[in-house]
Design a protein around this motif. Sequence first.
Motif, PDB file in Angstrom:
ATOM      1  N   ALA A 100      15.247  28.180  38.692  1.00  0.00           N
ATOM      2  CA  ALA A 100      14.111  29.049  38.278  1.00  0.00           C
ATOM      3  C   ALA A 100      13.148  27.710  37.628  1.00  0.00           C
ATOM      4  CB  ALA A 100      14.557  29.867  36.845  1.00  0.00           C
ATOM      5  N   PHE A 101      11.600  28.221  37.713  1.00  0.00           N
ATOM      6  CA  PHE A 101      10.988  27.187  37.505  1.00  0.00           C
ATOM      7  C   PHE A 101      10.258  27.225  36.002  1.00  0.00           C
ATOM      8  CE2 PHE A 101      10.811  27.449  42.178  1.00  0.00           C
ATOM      9  CZ  PHE A 101      11.051  26.017  42.178  1.00  0.00           C
ATOM     10  N   GLY A 102       9.839  26.352  35.743  1.00  0.00           N
ATOM     11  CA  GLY A 102       9.044  26.383  34.051  1.00  0.00           C
ATOM     12  C   GLY A 102       7.626  26.829  34.403  1.00  0.00           C
ATOM     13  N   ASP A 260      13.142  32.353  43.682  1.00  0.00           N
ATOM     14  CA  ASP A 260      12.700  33.839  43.802  1.00  0.00           C
ATOM     15  C   ASP A 260      12.075  34.135  45.031  1.00  0.00           C
ATOM     16  OD1 ASP A 260      13.620  35.333  41.552  1.00  0.00           O
ATOM     17  OD2 ASP A 260      11.803  34.828  40.372  1.00  0.00           O
ATOM     18  N   GLU A 261      11.503  32.892  45.768  1.00  0.00           N
ATOM     19  CA  GLU A 261      10.856  32.881  46.993  1.00  0.00           C
ATOM     20  C   GLU A 261      11.562  32.338  48.130  1.00  0.00           C
ATOM     21  OE1 GLU A 261       7.481  33.634  46.642  1.00  0.00           O
ATOM     22  OE2 GLU A 261       7.766  33.892  44.639  1.00  0.00           O
ATOM     23  N   VAL A 262      12.467  31.595  48.130  1.00  0.00           N
ATOM     24  CA  VAL A 262      13.064  31.315  49.374  1.00  0.00           C
ATOM     25  C   VAL A 262      14.816  30.772  49.142  1.00  0.00           C
ATOM     26  CG1 VAL A 262      11.275  30.393  50.653  1.00  0.00           C
ATOM     27  CG2 VAL A 262      12.574  28.740  49.264  1.00  0.00           C
ATOM     28  N   TYR A 263      15.330  30.906  50.239  1.00  0.00           N
ATOM     29  CA  TYR A 263      16.796  30.225  50.171  1.00  0.00           C
ATOM     30  C   TYR A 263      16.909  29.107  51.048  1.00  0.00           C
ATOM     31  CZ  TYR A 263      17.764  33.746  53.606  1.00  0.00           C
ATOM     32  OH  TYR A 263      17.415  34.623  54.925  1.00  0.00           O
ATOM     33  N   CYS A 264      17.786  28.101  50.904  1.00  0.00           N
ATOM     34  CA  CYS A 264      17.711  26.915  51.681  1.00  0.00           C
ATOM     35  C   CYS A 264      19.406  26.938  51.947  1.00  0.00           C
ATOM     36  CB  CYS A 264      17.365  25.567  51.105  1.00  0.00           C
ATOM     37  SG  CYS A 264      15.640  25.659  50.734  1.00  0.00           S
ATOM     38  N   VAL A 265      19.823  26.937  53.395  1.00  0.00           N
ATOM     39  CA  VAL A 265      21.043  27.029  53.521  1.00  0.00           C
ATOM     40  C   VAL A 265      21.538  25.729  54.422  1.00  0.00           C
ATOM     41  CG1 VAL A 265      22.990  28.386  54.748  1.00  0.00           C
ATOM     42  CG2 VAL A 265      20.839  29.544  53.617  1.00  0.00           C
ATOM     43  N   PRO A 266      22.303  24.775  53.637  1.00  0.00           N
ATOM     44  CA  PRO A 266      22.634  23.590  54.584  1.00  0.00           C
ATOM     45  C   PRO A 266      23.551  23.865  55.782  1.00  0.00           C
ATOM     46  CG  PRO A 266      23.731  23.616  52.479  1.00  0.00           C
ATOM     47  CD  PRO A 266      23.091  24.880  52.729  1.00  0.00           C
ATOM     48  N   GLY A 275      14.963  30.579  54.638  1.00  0.00           N
ATOM     49  CA  GLY A 275      14.534  31.931  55.103  1.00  0.00           C
ATOM     50  C   GLY A 275      14.070  32.779  53.639  1.00  0.00           C
ATOM     51  N   SER A 276      13.830  33.767  53.587  1.00  0.00           N
ATOM     52  CA  SER A 276      13.548  34.435  54.708  1.00  0.00           C
ATOM     53  C   SER A 276      12.460  35.731  54.347  1.00  0.00           C
ATOM     54  CB  SER A 276      14.536  35.393  55.584  1.00  0.00           C
ATOM     55  OG  SER A 276      14.334  35.991  56.608  1.00  0.00           O
ATOM     56  N   THR A 277      11.661  36.212  55.288  1.00  0.00           N
ATOM     57  CA  THR A 277      10.804  37.125  54.880  1.00  0.00           C
ATOM     58  C   THR A 277      11.337  38.390  55.070  1.00  0.00           C
ATOM     59  OG1 THR A 277       9.933  37.399  57.408  1.00  0.00           O
ATOM     60  CG2 THR A 277       8.839  35.540  55.810  1.00  0.00           C
ATOM     61  N   ILE A 296       8.020  27.158  53.989  1.00  0.00           N
ATOM     62  CA  ILE A 296       8.062  25.882  53.910  1.00  0.00           C
ATOM     63  C   ILE A 296       7.587  25.612  52.576  1.00  0.00           C
ATOM     64  CG2 ILE A 296       7.339  23.703  54.840  1.00  0.00           C
ATOM     65  CD1 ILE A 296       7.249  24.844  57.625  1.00  0.00           C
ATOM     66  N   GLY A 297       6.380  26.128  52.299  1.00  0.00           N
ATOM     67  CA  GLY A 297       6.015  25.883  50.587  1.00  0.00           C
ATOM     68  C   GLY A 297       6.888  26.020  49.855  1.00  0.00           C
ATOM     69  N   GLY A 298       7.784  27.166  49.562  1.00  0.00           N
ATOM     70  CA  GLY A 298       8.886  27.531  48.770  1.00  0.00           C
ATOM     71  C   GLY A 298       9.902  26.579  48.765  1.00  0.00           C
TER      72      GLY A 298
END
Length: 394
Positions: A100-102, A260-266, A275-277, A296-298
């Motif tokens: 979560a971001f501030g 909340d925006e994206v997930y990054c799976v290594p 992903g993902s939309t 990419i921005g997320g």
Amino acid sequence: MKGSSDDTLIVGGGVIGCALAAELAARGQRVTLLERGEPGGEASGAAAGMLSPQVEAHSASEFFDLALESRGRYPAWASALFEETGLDVGYRRGGLLRCAFGDSHGDAEGADRDESRTLFASYAWQRRAGLAVEEHPPTTLAVELGGRLSPEVRQAVFFPDEASVDPPALVRAAWLSAQRRGARLLTGVCAQRFRFQKGVCVGVETDAGDFSAAATVDCAGAWAAFDPSGRVSVPVHPVRGQMVRLRLEGPPLRTMVCSDEVYCVPRPEGTVLVGSTVELVGFRKAVTAEALERLIGGAVALLPELRSAQFVSAWAGLRPGTPDGLPMLGESGIPGLFLATGHFRNGILLAPVTAWVMAELLTNGHTRDLSAFSVARFSESLAAAPSGRTDGNS
């Protein structure tokens, strides 16, 4: 092919259909699986492979219990597939960090405290239920993920039991397992409609002829509503999801990260799937500039070093959505016809438990209570909806 008869006929060669074919063949059934394209060529092969029921659950439910059980089946299933086929499905229990971001406006310190409490509080019920959930305060985030995490992340919750697999490898292994156990697997065969005799489903008509079986299982994913006759109501609609693969510099990530925006799976070779939309655009399986920019921005907001990451590829897949986002499992209401579809974003996660409960039903005539996932739950709402409508909330 005409005139042949099986114990079970499966329509759809994604991970659900392949896993079920393997399970049924292991129980001695005569099984034929029909796939319109290539195994795992649709949603299964396009998925990121997250096995993460906890991060998206904010209350107990029958679906959550099913998802937890399926995640728990993965270590043994992955091991068995490797022993049987020699294929490593990429199972990794690296955990998932939910971030979560501030708030950069107003009373930032107070906002951070409020957000932190809200984030962890939403998962506290899981800890009370005995599940692994770890709160990470801001003071520890500087060293989280080897310093790769953005300083704008103010709080994180870690789920150490969340895991991932490599979906294309998983589908190949499940397909090969089914084949070696004696299932007949046919590609390039497009199911056109169900076949009925005296109100009983006895198979399907295809562009390659008729197929007969004592039981037919619709595992066709986003194409599950393939029968245009109107005799069978399968309220499934396609939901497009887009994905990006980037290559990191330096050592590979070991932990999944999401916001909340994206997930990054290594992935072990050093790439990261982003992903993902969730898009209701019909059967248009296209990659769009707008979606890639947002993904990419997320990802960069979470892991700033991704700004210099190499772009590897991007793709889109069509998930099988239902009006309430939950799968349809079990009897269809028509004798001889069964459903194992509508898994939406959880097809990879739910594959082993779906194969198990459906095989129990098809071989023993009974299984656990699947009423929460019965297609009958839609009968009232579908009757009230305009004719032909199968869309709904995703």
